[in-house]
Design an enzyme around this catalytic site. Structure first.
Site, PDB file in Angstrom:
ATOM      1  N   SER A  95       0.857  -1.188   0.000  1.00  0.00           N
ATOM      2  CA  SER A  95       0.000   0.000   0.000  1.00  0.00           C
ATOM      3  C   SER A  95       0.887   1.230   0.000  1.00  0.00           C
ATOM      4  CB  SER A  95      -0.893  -0.005   1.249  1.00  0.00           C
ATOM      5  OG  SER A  95      -1.392   1.300   1.468  1.00  0.00           O
ATOM      6  N   HIS A 111      -1.675  -1.391  -3.834  1.00  0.00           N
ATOM      7  CA  HIS A 111      -2.889  -0.967  -3.160  1.00  0.00           C
ATOM      8  C   HIS A 111      -2.808   0.553  -2.969  1.00  0.00           C
ATOM      9  CE1 HIS A 111      -6.147  -1.813  -0.135  1.00  0.00           C
ATOM     10  NE2 HIS A 111      -5.657  -0.737   0.459  1.00  0.00           N
ATOM     11  N   ASP A 115      -4.659   3.791  -1.454  1.00  0.00           N
ATOM     12  CA  ASP A 115      -5.697   4.202  -0.499  1.00  0.00           C
ATOM     13  C   ASP A 115      -6.238   5.590  -0.815  1.00  0.00           C
ATOM     14  OD1 ASP A 115      -5.916   1.997   1.353  1.00  0.00           O
ATOM     15  OD2 ASP A 115      -3.839   2.451   1.914  1.00  0.00           O
ATOM     16  N   MET A 137      -8.821   8.421   0.176  1.00  0.00           N
ATOM     17  CA  MET A 137      -9.656   8.893   1.289  1.00  0.00           C
ATOM     18  C   MET A 137     -10.177  10.279   0.950  1.00  0.00           C
ATOM     19  SD  MET A 137      -7.363   7.667   4.524  1.00  0.00           S
ATOM     20  CE  MET A 137      -6.420   6.137   4.471  1.00  0.00           C
ATOM     21  N   HIS A 185      -8.473   1.453  -3.252  1.00  0.00           N
ATOM     22  CA  HIS A 185      -9.328   1.204  -2.091  1.00  0.00           C
ATOM     23  C   HIS A 185     -10.020   2.523  -1.781  1.00  0.00           C
ATOM     24  CE1 HIS A 185      -9.423   0.236   2.539  1.00  0.00           C
ATOM     25  NE2 HIS A 185     -10.620   0.294   2.000  1.00  0.00           N
ATOM     26  N   MET A 232     -12.042   4.794   0.183  1.00  0.00           N
ATOM     27  CA  MET A 232     -12.635   5.103   1.479  1.00  0.00           C
ATOM     28  C   MET A 232     -13.339   6.441   1.307  1.00  0.00           C
ATOM     29  SD  MET A 232      -9.411   3.703   3.687  1.00  0.00           S
ATOM     30  CE  MET A 232      -8.384   3.726   2.220  1.00  0.00           C
ATOM     31  N   MET A 277     -10.902  -5.261   6.776  1.00  0.00           N
ATOM     32  CA  MET A 277     -10.069  -4.263   7.457  1.00  0.00           C
ATOM     33  C   MET A 277      -9.652  -4.794   8.826  1.00  0.00           C
ATOM     34  SD  MET A 277      -9.868  -1.767   5.295  1.00  0.00           S
ATOM     35  CE  MET A 277      -8.891  -0.721   6.361  1.00  0.00           C
ATOM     36  N   GLY A 322      -8.414   4.888   7.730  1.00  0.00           N
ATOM     37  CA  GLY A 322      -8.086   6.295   7.900  1.00  0.00           C
ATOM     38  C   GLY A 322      -6.593   6.594   7.909  1.00  0.00           C
ATOM     39  N   GLY A 344      -0.105   2.741   9.681  1.00  0.00           N
ATOM     40  CA  GLY A 344       0.664   2.683  10.918  1.00  0.00           C
ATOM     41  C   GLY A 344      -0.131   2.388  12.178  1.00  0.00           C
ATOM     42  N   ASP A 350      -6.106  -5.862   5.518  1.00  0.00           N
ATOM     43  CA  ASP A 350      -5.628  -4.503   5.295  1.00  0.00           C
ATOM     44  C   ASP A 350      -5.580  -3.752   6.616  1.00  0.00           C
ATOM     45  OD1 ASP A 350      -4.862  -2.218   3.952  1.00  0.00           O
ATOM     46  OD2 ASP A 350      -6.883  -1.683   3.297  1.00  0.00           O
ATOM     47  N   GLY A 351      -4.362  -3.449   7.042  1.00  0.00           N
ATOM     48  CA  GLY A 351      -4.183  -2.671   8.264  1.00  0.00           C
ATOM     49  C   GLY A 351      -3.354  -3.403   9.304  1.00  0.00           C
ATOM     50  N   GLY A 352      -2.207  -2.841   9.622  1.00  0.00           N
ATOM     51  CA  GLY A 352      -1.358  -3.420  10.665  1.00  0.00           C
ATOM     52  C   GLY A 352      -0.737  -4.757  10.294  1.00  0.00           C
TER      53      GLY A 352
HETATM   54  C1  DX5 Z   1      -6.022   2.125   6.142  1.00  0.00           C
HETATM   55  C2  DX5 Z   1      -5.685   1.733   4.727  1.00  0.00           C
HETATM   56  C3  DX5 Z   1      -4.618   0.698   4.673  1.00  0.00           C
HETATM   57  C4  DX5 Z   1      -3.279   1.249   5.107  1.00  0.00           C
HETATM   58  C5  DX5 Z   1      -2.496   0.177   5.775  1.00  0.00           C
HETATM   59  O1  DX5 Z   1      -7.110   2.969   6.154  1.00  0.00           O
HETATM   60  O2  DX5 Z   1      -6.812   1.204   4.075  1.00  0.00           O
HETATM   61  O3  DX5 Z   1      -4.513   0.164   3.364  1.00  0.00           O
HETATM   62  O4  DX5 Z   1      -2.533   1.745   4.024  1.00  0.00           O
HETATM   63  O5  DX5 Z   1      -1.419   0.746   6.423  1.00  0.00           O
HETATM   64  P1  DX5 Z   1      -0.542  -0.121   7.424  1.00  0.00           P
HETATM   65  O6  DX5 Z   1      -0.091  -1.319   6.673  1.00  0.00           O
HETATM   66  O7  DX5 Z   1       0.541   0.818   7.811  1.00  0.00           O
HETATM   67  O8  DX5 Z   1      -1.449  -0.480   8.571  1.00  0.00           O
HETATM   68 ZN    ZN Z   2      -6.397   0.194   2.165  1.00  0.00          ZN
END
Ligand code: DX5
Ligand code: ZN
Length: 226
Positions: free
Chosen positions: A10, A34, A36, A38, A67, A69, A138, A143, A146, A176-178
């Site tokens: 991402s 990926h 993101d 927003m 993605h 959002m 998710m 949002g 990190g 997706d996320g962490g």
């Molecule tokens: C969060 C995004 C994720 C994000 C993941 O809202 O949708 O795709 O980039 O970031 P990490 O991998 O740092 O959690």
């Molecule tokens: Zn994402």
């Protein structure tokens, strides 16, 4: 069923002043990128839009997955198709009846997916699984890059994998996320086959080495699967 494991870096945690260069560095280990998007409404931050997708399109031949959002995916989706996206994923929370937009995505020649927030149960997405290419589960609240991985989502991943297998569907299950070297094994054990990761790749001193390490984790799974 033999799963296709994929790594989806991402770009959210990349150095945006050197975005093309950073994408090129990890490209050998990436199955797709990926992106993101927003809009400042569905989630507080504003990130990037179609102009960046268009620029990335010239840099990499890997599929670009946007993605979204955003609160109005139906209004935004065509612009991303136009910019060169290969896949679009939008939130079920933003579009309770995704069928018309799924149809539209197909007409535009896109792969289509739905994303669900940590609090959204699988039941909300289940009816659409036969029609989507990817379910993006998710593992943080959307949002920001990190954030800490939410392990309480793991049972939902398991549930999603069971639903997909039971119905013999081709739907990918993405986390997706962490996602990192530490958290990815549990995701894969639960049945995810696509790892999205921003900080664990672009937030590292050597993004290529970090991507290679995640890639190695996936290869090891492939080797272990009968
Ligand atoms: C969060 C995004 C994720 C994000 C993941 O809202 O949708 O795709 O980039 O970031 P990490 O991998 O740092 O959690
Ligand atoms: Zn994402």
């Amino acid at each position: 069923v033999r799963l296709a494991y994929k790594l989806a870096p991402s770009v959210l945690a990349a150095d945006f002043a050197r975005l093309g260069e950073q994408v090129k560095t990890v490209e050998p280990f990436a199955d797709l990128f990926h992106v993101d998007v927003m809009d400042g409404h569905f989630v507080p931050p504003i990130t990037i839009g179609p102009v960046v997708v268009k620029a990335l399109r010239r840099v990499t031949t890997r599929p670009l997955e946007c993605h979204l959002m955003v609160t109005e995916p139906d209004r935004q989706l065509p612009q991303f198709a136009e910019a060169g996206a290969d896949a679009v994923v939008w939130h079920l929370e933003a579009s309770p009846d995704p069928r018309p937009l799924l149809r539209r995505a197909r007409e535009l020649g896109l792969r289509a997916g739905l994303a669900i927030n940590p609090e959204t149960p699988l039941a909300a997405a289940r009816p659409y699984l036969p029609e989507v290419d990817v379910l993006n589960v998710m593992t943080v609240n959307p949002g920001w890059a990190g954030q800490a991985f939410l392990a309480e989502v793991l049972p939902k991943i398991r549930e999603a994998r069971a639903a997909v297998e039971e119905a013999g569907l081709a739907c990918d299950i993405a986390v997706d996320g962490g996602v990192s070297l530490e958290t990815a094994p549990a995701c894969l054990d639960a049945g995810a086959n696509v790892l999205g990761a921003a900080t664990a790749i672009f937030g590292q001193p050597d993004p290529a080495a970090a991507a290679a390490a995640l890639r190695a984790l996936l290869e090891e799974r492939v080797a272990r699967t009968p």
